[in-house]
Write an enzyme that holds these catalytic residues in place. Sequence first.
Site, mmCIF file in Angstrom:
data_model
loop_
_atom_site.group_PDB
_atom_site.id
_atom_site.type_symbol
_atom_site.label_atom_id
_atom_site.label_comp_id
_atom_site.label_asym_id
_atom_site.label_seq_id
_atom_site.Cartn_x
_atom_site.Cartn_y
_atom_site.Cartn_z
ATOM 1 N N LEU A 15 -20.012 35.611 60.550
ATOM 2 C CA LEU A 15 -20.040 36.216 59.220
ATOM 3 C C LEU A 15 -19.058 35.512 58.283
ATOM 4 O O LEU A 15 -19.382 35.183 57.143
ATOM 5 C CB LEU A 15 -19.667 37.702 59.330
ATOM 6 C CG LEU A 15 -19.513 38.433 58.012
ATOM 7 C CD1 LEU A 15 -20.874 38.671 57.365
ATOM 8 C CD2 LEU A 15 -18.797 39.771 58.195
ATOM 9 N N ARG A 44 -8.836 35.569 68.059
ATOM 10 C CA ARG A 44 -8.127 35.335 69.335
ATOM 11 C C ARG A 44 -7.906 33.850 69.604
ATOM 12 O O ARG A 44 -6.914 33.473 70.187
ATOM 13 C CB ARG A 44 -8.944 35.915 70.479
ATOM 14 C CG ARG A 44 -8.993 37.432 70.440
ATOM 15 C CD ARG A 44 -9.573 37.966 71.720
ATOM 16 N NE ARG A 44 -8.584 37.885 72.783
ATOM 17 C CZ ARG A 44 -8.084 38.945 73.417
ATOM 18 N NH1 ARG A 44 -8.494 40.132 73.114
ATOM 19 N NH2 ARG A 44 -7.188 38.784 74.365
ATOM 20 N N ASP A 175 -22.255 47.246 52.010
ATOM 21 C CA ASP A 175 -23.676 47.291 52.342
ATOM 22 C C ASP A 175 -24.227 46.103 51.569
ATOM 23 O O ASP A 175 -24.316 46.151 50.340
ATOM 24 C CB ASP A 175 -24.306 48.594 51.843
ATOM 25 C CG ASP A 175 -25.765 48.670 52.242
ATOM 26 O OD1 ASP A 175 -26.488 47.688 52.030
ATOM 27 O OD2 ASP A 175 -26.185 49.723 52.764
ATOM 28 N N HIS A 176 -24.538 45.023 52.262
ATOM 29 C CA HIS A 176 -24.797 43.783 51.518
ATOM 30 C C HIS A 176 -26.015 43.886 50.600
ATOM 31 O O HIS A 176 -26.131 43.143 49.645
ATOM 32 C CB HIS A 176 -24.872 42.562 52.443
ATOM 33 C CG HIS A 176 -26.154 42.441 53.209
ATOM 34 N ND1 HIS A 176 -26.444 43.221 54.298
ATOM 35 C CD2 HIS A 176 -27.221 41.627 53.046
ATOM 36 C CE1 HIS A 176 -27.637 42.876 54.768
ATOM 37 N NE2 HIS A 176 -28.133 41.910 54.029
ATOM 38 N N ASP A 233 -30.091 50.520 62.119
ATOM 39 C CA ASP A 233 -29.747 49.192 61.609
ATOM 40 C C ASP A 233 -30.092 49.045 60.125
ATOM 41 O O ASP A 233 -29.386 48.368 59.385
ATOM 42 C CB ASP A 233 -30.514 48.137 62.431
ATOM 43 C CG ASP A 233 -30.115 46.709 62.094
ATOM 44 O OD1 ASP A 233 -28.897 46.440 62.052
ATOM 45 O OD2 ASP A 233 -31.009 45.870 61.871
ATOM 46 N N HIS A 238 -29.015 50.623 54.399
ATOM 47 C CA HIS A 238 -29.671 49.944 53.276
ATOM 48 C C HIS A 238 -30.747 50.795 52.586
ATOM 49 O O HIS A 238 -30.760 50.929 51.366
ATOM 50 C CB HIS A 238 -30.312 48.632 53.751
ATOM 51 C CG HIS A 238 -29.390 47.759 54.561
ATOM 52 N ND1 HIS A 238 -28.076 47.535 54.216
ATOM 53 C CD2 HIS A 238 -29.594 47.036 55.699
ATOM 54 C CE1 HIS A 238 -27.528 46.716 55.104
ATOM 55 N NE2 HIS A 238 -28.415 46.407 56.015
ATOM 56 N N LYS A 343 -41.629 38.407 55.532
ATOM 57 C CA LYS A 343 -40.359 38.942 55.039
ATOM 58 C C LYS A 343 -40.626 39.433 53.620
ATOM 59 O O LYS A 343 -41.126 38.679 52.770
ATOM 60 C CB LYS A 343 -39.310 37.828 55.005
ATOM 61 C CG LYS A 343 -38.060 38.168 54.206
ATOM 62 C CD LYS A 343 -36.930 38.590 55.089
ATOM 63 C CE LYS A 343 -35.680 38.924 54.276
ATOM 64 N NZ LYS A 343 -34.667 39.595 55.063
HETATM 65 C C1 BG6 Z 1 -28.685 43.551 58.475
HETATM 66 C C2 BG6 Z 1 -29.350 43.951 59.749
HETATM 67 O O1 BG6 Z 1 -27.893 44.607 57.984
HETATM 68 O O2 BG6 Z 1 -29.671 43.216 57.510
HETATM 69 C C3 BG6 Z 1 -30.274 42.862 60.248
HETATM 70 O O3 BG6 Z 1 -28.365 44.212 60.746
HETATM 71 C C4 BG6 Z 1 -31.241 42.453 59.170
HETATM 72 O O4 BG6 Z 1 -30.982 43.303 61.405
HETATM 73 C C5 BG6 Z 1 -30.496 42.132 57.892
HETATM 74 O O5 BG6 Z 1 -31.952 41.319 59.621
HETATM 75 C C6 BG6 Z 1 -31.458 41.854 56.756
HETATM 76 O O6 BG6 Z 1 -30.738 41.407 55.645
HETATM 77 P P1 BG6 Z 1 -31.378 40.386 54.594
HETATM 78 O O7 BG6 Z 1 -30.332 40.206 53.551
HETATM 79 O O8 BG6 Z 1 -31.717 39.143 55.353
HETATM 80 O O9 BG6 Z 1 -32.612 41.067 54.096
#
Ligand code: BG6
Length: 494
Positions: A15, A44, A175-176, A233, A238, A343
């Site tokens: 990350l 570590r 929360d991205h 998840d 989200h 996607k």
């Molecule tokens: C994450 C999940 O929070 O979001 C993943 O843990 C998922 O499983 C990801 O693939 C999706 O994020 P993005 O920004 O690629 O749509």
Amino acid sequence: MSHVVFTIFGASGDLAKRKLYPSLFRLYQSGVLTEHFAVIGTARRPWTKAYFEGVVLDAIADLTTSKSEAQTFASHFYYQSHDVQDAAHYITLKTLQDELCAKYQTEHNKVFFLAMAPEFFGTIANHLKSENIVDGQGFERLIIEKPFGTDLATAKQLNHALAETFEESQIFRIDHYLGKEMIQNIFAVRFANVLFEHVWNREFIDNIQITFAESIGVEDRGGYYDQSGALKDMVQNHILQVLSILAMDKPASFSSADVLPEKIKVLENLRLPDETAVTSHFIRGQYQAGHINEYDYPAYIDEPSVKPNSKTDTFASGVFFVDTDRFQDVPFFFRTGKRLTEKGTRINIVFKADVNIFNQAIAQNILTIYIQPTEGFSLQVNGKEVGKNFAIEPVKLDFRHNADALGNSPEAYEKLMYDVLNGDATNFSHWHEVKASWTLIDKIVETWQADKVPLYYYPAGSMGPKESFDLLAQYKTSWIWQPDVWYRERGLLK
Ligand code: BG6
């Protein structure tokens, strides 16, 4: 312009390399970070400063052609090998932090980023306080990544542990999705257009459809994912965050002080399903082997680190209701899953039909918000087909961001880091939001775990089990976005 020392726990992780270092670099390029900043990376591994700088340089290699710019930036990075459970290490950390504060004149401002497994969050927060690293001088902010607990009980424990050191206003739960351009754009679409806000309610909206589809499988995250599943998840965080922005009342101003209470109100008014409602309104699925577009994909249970008899949900779908005056009884359908056709993250707002005077079928108005991979929105309206007959046909007003705008658009993480530096919590999850989300999710999990609901299987490449389509049919509607149809028509998907 920010004066600050960042301390990153988990500095050697994926990350940090993929998201954090590039985001900090872009903030440096745009002048938000100047010479008055330093980063302490801890993990570590016994890295040297020179090695750490090399890692940072690799992470930002694509973002600049200027070697000297990259090197000056990387020179602000310091490394300390650290065992999060060893008190002595925090003493060294404190010394380093003080030195860097003096060297870069950072005015005692500090940001702590926990980019590691949540089981250590409490321990780290405790030590930050007991070793006086958090010392009450300058601003002191904590950034944490998901998952915030694995159910309400563990989330509460975690929050309790953090609260010993940090106040709620100092905690930034990432929360991205909230950093994504088009999620933030929902605020603009809703509250900067007289056209929408006045019809944004149960009187005019028939249903809302939220789709977070992924074509990837679990990749190398089987170990984590098998413990989690799609509901925890993606939905707990989200999807419910996005739902809260879609369903909230208009805040008095666009500030966290006014926005957060409105979002919290939505989440606290989510209808909690009893066992019967979970059985009939929430669908869990898991992908089996499948074939799409000439590719074969294995079943979930054959993925690395997944238990061969796993019942984990790789797909979750259902309907939420928000018991507020604005949206009482309006279905908010959602679906998310791995190994779906494409996607695509998008939201369809389906408006009610008006009184029809035309003696012919008329399509409903639909506002679609495209979150990713394309970004933009479209509005389906009705017009007259050209010709002497009066035939009504739907037309789409379509707006997509162009490639130039997208090229310059900051990454979600960069925007979120920028907000943290400004102390702006609007795009972060408040504890009350997390708590309300888990309260709801726990209800569903209880019934699923007791195996009172079937696990439905779907072939990799499809848009999930049939039952997710049947759910909408019960409400006399259907999923607006069905990318699988295109593939089926061409024989690319069975
Ligand atoms: C994450 C999940 O929070 O979001 C993943 O843990 C998922 O499983 C990801 O693939 C999706 O994020 P993005 O920004 O690629 O749509």
